[in-house]
Design a protein around this motif. Structure first.
Motif, PDB file in Angstrom:
ATOM      1  N   ARG A 179       6.988   5.216 -12.712  1.00 19.48           N
ATOM      2  CA  ARG A 179       8.319   4.714 -13.069  1.00 19.48           C
ATOM      3  C   ARG A 179       9.282   4.825 -11.898  1.00 19.48           C
ATOM      4  NH1 ARG A 179      10.168   7.905 -18.178  1.00 19.48           N
ATOM      5  NH2 ARG A 179      12.067   6.709 -17.692  1.00 19.48           N
ATOM      6  N   LEU A 180       9.175   5.931 -11.130  1.00 18.31           N
ATOM      7  CA  LEU A 180      10.059   6.112  -9.983  1.00 18.31           C
ATOM      8  C   LEU A 180       9.793   5.049  -8.915  1.00 18.31           C
ATOM      9  CD1 LEU A 180      12.166   7.746  -8.418  1.00 18.31           C
ATOM     10  CD2 LEU A 180      10.305   9.228  -7.604  1.00 18.31           C
ATOM     11  N   VAL A 181       8.509   4.801  -8.635  1.00 16.03           N
ATOM     12  CA  VAL A 181       8.168   3.783  -7.642  1.00 16.03           C
ATOM     13  C   VAL A 181       8.614   2.404  -8.120  1.00 16.03           C
ATOM     14  CG1 VAL A 181       6.258   2.630  -6.445  1.00 16.03           C
ATOM     15  CG2 VAL A 181       6.251   5.125  -6.706  1.00 16.03           C
ATOM     16  N   GLY A 182       8.433   2.136  -9.416  1.00 15.54           N
ATOM     17  CA  GLY A 182       8.882   0.858  -9.958  1.00 15.54           C
ATOM     18  C   GLY A 182      10.387   0.692  -9.880  1.00 15.54           C
ATOM     19  N   TRP A 183      11.128   1.762 -10.166  1.00 16.30           N
ATOM     20  CA  TRP A 183      12.594   1.687 -10.075  1.00 16.30           C
ATOM     21  C   TRP A 183      13.041   1.460  -8.640  1.00 16.30           C
ATOM     22  CZ3 TRP A 183      15.908   4.987  -7.380  1.00 16.30           C
ATOM     23  CH2 TRP A 183      17.272   4.775  -7.613  1.00 16.30           C
ATOM     24  N   MET A 184      12.416   2.165  -7.689  1.00 17.02           N
ATOM     25  CA  MET A 184      12.776   1.976  -6.288  1.00 17.02           C
ATOM     26  C   MET A 184      12.464   0.549  -5.838  1.00 17.02           C
ATOM     27  SD  MET A 184      11.401   5.606  -4.721  1.00 17.02           S
ATOM     28  CE  MET A 184      11.788   5.129  -3.052  1.00 17.02           C
ATOM     29  N   GLY A 185      11.341  -0.001  -6.334  1.00 16.38           N
ATOM     30  CA  GLY A 185      11.015  -1.375  -5.989  1.00 16.38           C
ATOM     31  C   GLY A 185      11.990  -2.370  -6.577  1.00 16.38           C
ATOM     32  N   ALA A 186      12.470  -2.080  -7.803  1.00 14.05           N
ATOM     33  CA  ALA A 186      13.432  -2.990  -8.435  1.00 14.05           C
ATOM     34  C   ALA A 186      14.794  -2.926  -7.753  1.00 14.05           C
ATOM     35  CB  ALA A 186      13.563  -2.642  -9.921  1.00 14.05           C
ATOM     36  N   VAL A 187      15.182  -1.745  -7.274  1.00 11.95           N
ATOM     37  CA  VAL A 187      16.483  -1.588  -6.633  1.00 11.95           C
ATOM     38  C   VAL A 187      16.460  -2.116  -5.203  1.00 11.95           C
ATOM     39  CG1 VAL A 187      18.165   0.113  -5.841  1.00 11.95           C
ATOM     40  CG2 VAL A 187      17.129   0.343  -8.100  1.00 11.95           C
ATOM     41  N   ALA A 188      15.344  -1.921  -4.497  1.00 10.15           N
ATOM     42  CA  ALA A 188      15.270  -2.333  -3.098  1.00 10.15           C
ATOM     43  C   ALA A 188      15.339  -3.861  -2.984  1.00 10.15           C
ATOM     44  CB  ALA A 188      13.975  -1.830  -2.473  1.00 10.15           C
ATOM     45  N   PRO A 189      16.155  -4.377  -2.077  1.00 14.77           N
ATOM     46  CA  PRO A 189      16.310  -5.833  -1.937  1.00 14.77           C
ATOM     47  C   PRO A 189      15.200  -6.455  -1.090  1.00 14.77           C
ATOM     48  CG  PRO A 189      17.779  -4.729  -0.430  1.00 14.77           C
ATOM     49  CD  PRO A 189      17.088  -3.642  -1.208  1.00 14.77           C
ATOM     50  N   ILE A 190      13.952  -6.295  -1.521  1.00 14.69           N
ATOM     51  CA  ILE A 190      12.824  -6.887  -0.814  1.00 14.69           C
ATOM     52  C   ILE A 190      11.950  -7.617  -1.823  1.00 14.69           C
ATOM     53  CG2 ILE A 190      12.790  -5.225   1.077  1.00 14.69           C
ATOM     54  CD1 ILE A 190      10.663  -3.677  -0.350  1.00 14.69           C
ATOM     55  N   GLU A 191      11.166  -8.553  -1.337  1.00 16.84           N
ATOM     56  CA  GLU A 191      10.315  -9.346  -2.205  1.00 16.84           C
ATOM     57  C   GLU A 191       9.141  -8.520  -2.714  1.00 16.84           C
ATOM     58  OE1 GLU A 191       9.141 -12.689   0.054  1.00 16.84           O
ATOM     59  OE2 GLU A 191      11.156 -13.585   0.140  1.00 16.84           O
ATOM     60  N   ASP A 192       8.575  -8.982  -3.846  1.00 15.14           N
ATOM     61  CA  ASP A 192       7.465  -8.243  -4.451  1.00 15.14           C
ATOM     62  C   ASP A 192       6.267  -8.159  -3.522  1.00 15.14           C
ATOM     63  OD1 ASP A 192       9.031  -7.949  -6.681  1.00 15.14           O
ATOM     64  OD2 ASP A 192       8.142  -9.625  -7.780  1.00 15.14           O
ATOM     65  N   GLU A 193       5.963  -9.243  -2.818  1.00 14.70           N
ATOM     66  CA  GLU A 193       4.810  -9.250  -1.914  1.00 14.70           C
ATOM     67  C   GLU A 193       5.010  -8.254  -0.779  1.00 14.70           C
ATOM     68  OE1 GLU A 193       2.328 -12.373   0.939  1.00 14.70           O
ATOM     69  OE2 GLU A 193       3.922 -13.098  -0.400  1.00 14.70           O
ATOM     70  N   THR A 194       6.212  -8.231  -0.213  1.00 15.71           N
ATOM     71  CA  THR A 194       6.506  -7.288   0.868  1.00 15.71           C
ATOM     72  C   THR A 194       6.468  -5.856   0.362  1.00 15.71           C
ATOM     73  OG1 THR A 194       7.911  -8.943   1.937  1.00 15.71           O
ATOM     74  CG2 THR A 194       8.176  -6.655   2.635  1.00 15.71           C
ATOM     75  N   ARG A 195       6.998  -5.640  -0.840  1.00 14.37           N
ATOM     76  CA  ARG A 195       6.992  -4.289  -1.406  1.00 14.37           C
ATOM     77  C   ARG A 195       5.570  -3.803  -1.636  1.00 14.37           C
ATOM     78  NH1 ARG A 195       9.955  -5.256  -5.388  1.00 14.37           N
ATOM     79  NH2 ARG A 195       8.398  -5.498  -7.043  1.00 14.37           N
ATOM     80  N   THR A 196       4.715  -4.669  -2.158  1.00 14.88           N
ATOM     81  CA  THR A 196       3.321  -4.290  -2.392  1.00 14.88           C
ATOM     82  C   THR A 196       2.618  -3.948  -1.089  1.00 14.88           C
ATOM     83  OG1 THR A 196       3.239  -5.740  -4.327  1.00 14.88           O
ATOM     84  CG2 THR A 196       1.141  -5.037  -3.385  1.00 14.88           C
ATOM     85  N   GLU A 197       2.842  -4.760  -0.062  1.00 13.32           N
ATOM     86  CA  GLU A 197       2.239  -4.491   1.244  1.00 13.32           C
ATOM     87  C   GLU A 197       2.758  -3.186   1.827  1.00 13.32           C
ATOM     88  OE1 GLU A 197       1.882  -6.509   5.708  1.00 13.32           O
ATOM     89  OE2 GLU A 197       3.061  -7.476   4.126  1.00 13.32           O
TER      90      GLU A 197
END
Length: 357
Positions: A179-197
């Motif tokens: 949940r923490l990683v998901g929240w940080m990914g949702a808040v961070a202004p980066i694309e899903d593909e970049t976040r996954t990489e």
């Protein structure tokens, strides 16, 4: 710019500074808990999915129970060894001060000076000078140890609070890590593909540093300690700890410990032990340091030795003993973030950047 946007930016900056001041005293424990949770999360994930049979009833292990068990295991496997290492170092220093025989040293110096043909008056002056220097050294050493023991009470209280925070955060990082990683990914202004990489690259480089440097350091410390024990070198536990520490330093390595011990064995009249330790260091310890480390780095993400050296030394200044691991990991993460950002920026602008390595 809209006044509401300005106000929100000011509020975020203000709360960010206050939060940083709150977290700074506990930073090493927070980062250590996050790193430990990263290492133990696969164990927690597998344990939480298992079922057990108790008196004919099939029960599923809940994530909270699994996190509690893994947290207990993590504390026993990491915090207790660190406390044991601290006790070993303190006992070694105290035993050295107790066993320090200034009379024997004075006699040895006296015999050496007489062998050189120096007159009695000069010998007496040298003895008085050395006696005063030795007594001053011992007094300073005892004073230093007493000051450290007094300060140890305050330090122990702060370390106790830090360990409490570490255990607490480790448990909740395991329970709510996704949940923490998901929240940080949702808040961070980066694309899903970049976040996954980015997450995948950080995970890979973290494991590479842990395997290629932590594992090698522990292996060298254990093997070095076995060699010193078989040769009857005193304070084996202390020197094993020192060898683990220096093994984190590339291009310096474990020879910084075993080579002076070879000289010590020659000085005390044990040439056979010195030759055996020299052969053991050149063959076994050097091979482990050079080839095993190079092999593990090659199969990992290839973290540069300079990055590891700066990370270890800077980590010791910033985080203390935990910096041996945290420093190189954080610098390796920074390298990955910069690379992913550069790739993303290059893809967006169509520019090409020359690779660093």
């Amino acid at each position: 710019m809209d006044l509401r946007v300005v106000f929100m930016l000011f509020l975020v900056a203000l709360l960010g500074v206050i939060s940083a001041l709150l977290l700074l005293p506990l930073l090493q424990y927070i980062v250590a808990a996050a790193l430990l949770a990263f290492v133990l999360f696969p164990v927690h994930d597998r344990l939480a999915a298992r079922t057990v049979e108790i008196r004919g009833r099939t029960l599923t292990i809940s994530p909270r129970i699994s996190a509690g068990v893994v947290t207990l295991f993590g504390v026993v496997a990491t915090v207790l060894p660190l406390l044991l290492v601290s006790i070993i170092v303190l006992q070694t220093v105290l035993s050295f001060l107790e066993e320090f025989d200034d009379l024997a040293i004075a006699e040895t110096v006296q015999e050496t000076v007489y062998g050189l043909g120096i007159d009695d008056a000069t010998v007496d002056e040298i003895e008085q000078f050395l006696s005063a220097e030795v007594e001053g050294f011992l007094e300073q050493g005892i004073e230093f140890v007493l000051q450290e023991l007094v300060g140890l009470l305050d330090t122990s209280f702060r370390v106790g609070l830090g360990i409490l925070v570490l255990v607490f955060l480790l448990y909740y990082f395991l329970v709510d890590g996704r949940r923490l990683v998901g929240w940080m990914g949702a808040v961070a202004p980066i694309e899903d593909e970049t976040r996954t990489e980015l997450v995948a690259e950080i995970e890979g480089v973290t494991w590479a540093v842990l395997i290629s440097h932590v594992l090698v350091a522990l292996a060298e410390g254990v093997l070095g300690g076995i060699g010193l024990y078989l040769l009857g070198v005193p304070n084996v536990a202390f020197w094993s700890v020192v060898m683990v520490v220096v093994s984190f330093l590339p291009a310096i390595g474990i020879w910084l410990v075993w080579l002076p011990i070879v000289g010590y064995l020659l000085f005390v009249g044990d040439p056979v032990g010195a030759l055996l330790l020299l052969a053991y260091g050149v063959t076994v310890l050097s091979i482990v340091d050079n080839y095993l480390r190079a092999f593990l780095v090659d199969i990992g993400s290839g973290v540069h030795p300079g990055t590891v050296l700066v990370g270890v030394i800077g980590g010791l200044y910033l985080f203390g003993f935990l910096g041996l691991i945290l420093g190189p990991v954080l610098l390796a993460m920074l390298k990955v973030v910069l690379e992913v950002f550069s790739e993303t920026h290059t893809a967006d602008t169509g520019e090409r950047n020359a690779p660093w390595d």
